[in-house]
Design a protein around this motif. Structure first.
Motif, mmCIF file in Angstrom:
data_model
loop_
_atom_site.group_PDB
_atom_site.id
_atom_site.type_symbol
_atom_site.label_atom_id
_atom_site.label_comp_id
_atom_site.label_asym_id
_atom_site.label_seq_id
_atom_site.Cartn_x
_atom_site.Cartn_y
_atom_site.Cartn_z
ATOM 1 N N SER A 13 23.368 -0.984 -11.513
ATOM 2 C CA SER A 13 24.258 -1.737 -12.395
ATOM 3 C C SER A 13 24.112 -3.243 -12.216
ATOM 4 N N GLY A 14 23.692 -3.678 -11.035
ATOM 5 C CA GLY A 14 23.458 -5.097 -10.783
ATOM 6 C C GLY A 14 24.689 -5.914 -10.458
ATOM 7 N N GLN A 15 25.839 -5.279 -10.339
ATOM 8 C CA GLN A 15 27.068 -6.006 -10.027
ATOM 9 C C GLN A 15 26.955 -6.772 -8.712
ATOM 10 N N CYS A 16 26.332 -6.158 -7.726
ATOM 11 C CA CYS A 16 26.195 -6.798 -6.414
ATOM 12 C C CYS A 16 25.394 -8.094 -6.520
ATOM 13 N N ALA A 17 24.295 -8.062 -7.253
ATOM 14 C CA ALA A 17 23.447 -9.249 -7.406
ATOM 15 C C ALA A 17 24.150 -10.342 -8.211
ATOM 16 N N LEU A 18 24.982 -9.956 -9.153
ATOM 17 C CA LEU A 18 25.749 -10.935 -9.927
ATOM 18 C C LEU A 18 26.855 -11.562 -9.094
ATOM 19 N N PRO A 21 24.667 -13.245 -5.194
ATOM 20 C CA PRO A 21 23.211 -13.354 -5.353
ATOM 21 C C PRO A 21 22.459 -13.833 -4.107
ATOM 22 N N GLU A 22 23.149 -14.442 -3.169
ATOM 23 C CA GLU A 22 22.480 -14.863 -1.936
ATOM 24 C C GLU A 22 22.296 -13.702 -0.968
ATOM 25 N N VAL A 23 23.059 -12.634 -1.175
ATOM 26 C CA VAL A 23 23.024 -11.481 -0.266
ATOM 27 C C VAL A 23 22.299 -10.291 -0.896
ATOM 28 N N LEU A 31 16.991 -1.261 -8.371
ATOM 29 C CA LEU A 31 17.791 -0.796 -7.235
ATOM 30 C C LEU A 31 18.146 -1.951 -6.303
ATOM 31 N N VAL A 32 19.272 -1.815 -5.641
ATOM 32 C CA VAL A 32 19.785 -2.853 -4.751
ATOM 33 C C VAL A 32 18.819 -3.149 -3.607
ATOM 34 N N ALA A 50 31.719 -7.316 -3.988
ATOM 35 C CA ALA A 50 30.537 -6.597 -4.489
ATOM 36 C C ALA A 50 30.581 -5.136 -4.052
ATOM 37 N N ALA A 51 30.947 -4.898 -2.804
ATOM 38 C CA ALA A 51 31.043 -3.526 -2.296
ATOM 39 C C ALA A 51 32.131 -2.764 -3.038
#
Length: 63
Positions: A13-18, A21-23, A31-32, A50-51
């Motif tokens: 889904s990309g939510q974590c990268a949004l 983005p530094e992590v 994929l993450v 993000a988690a």
């Protein structure tokens, strides 16, 4: 704080990268990817968010 993921459960889904983005980033398959396994304390809130918002619940934050 240490961050791990279960890539085999990732739905891309990309939510974590949004949200952090530094992590987090995504590979060519969407994929993450954890860029920083031990992020700074200043990044705690964004990593926890993000988690929390990960639809597949693949992100783990260990203290």
């Amino acid at each position: 704080m240490r961050v791990t993921t279960e890539r085999d459960r990732c739905v891309g889904s990309g939510q974590c990268a949004l949200l952090s983005p530094e992590v987090f980033d995504q590979d060519d398959e969407g994929l993450v990817v954890v860029l920083v396994e031990q992020p700074a304390e200043a990044q705690r809130e964004e990593v926890l968010r993000a988690a929390d918002l990960c639809p597949a619940r693949t992100i783990r934050v260990h203290d």
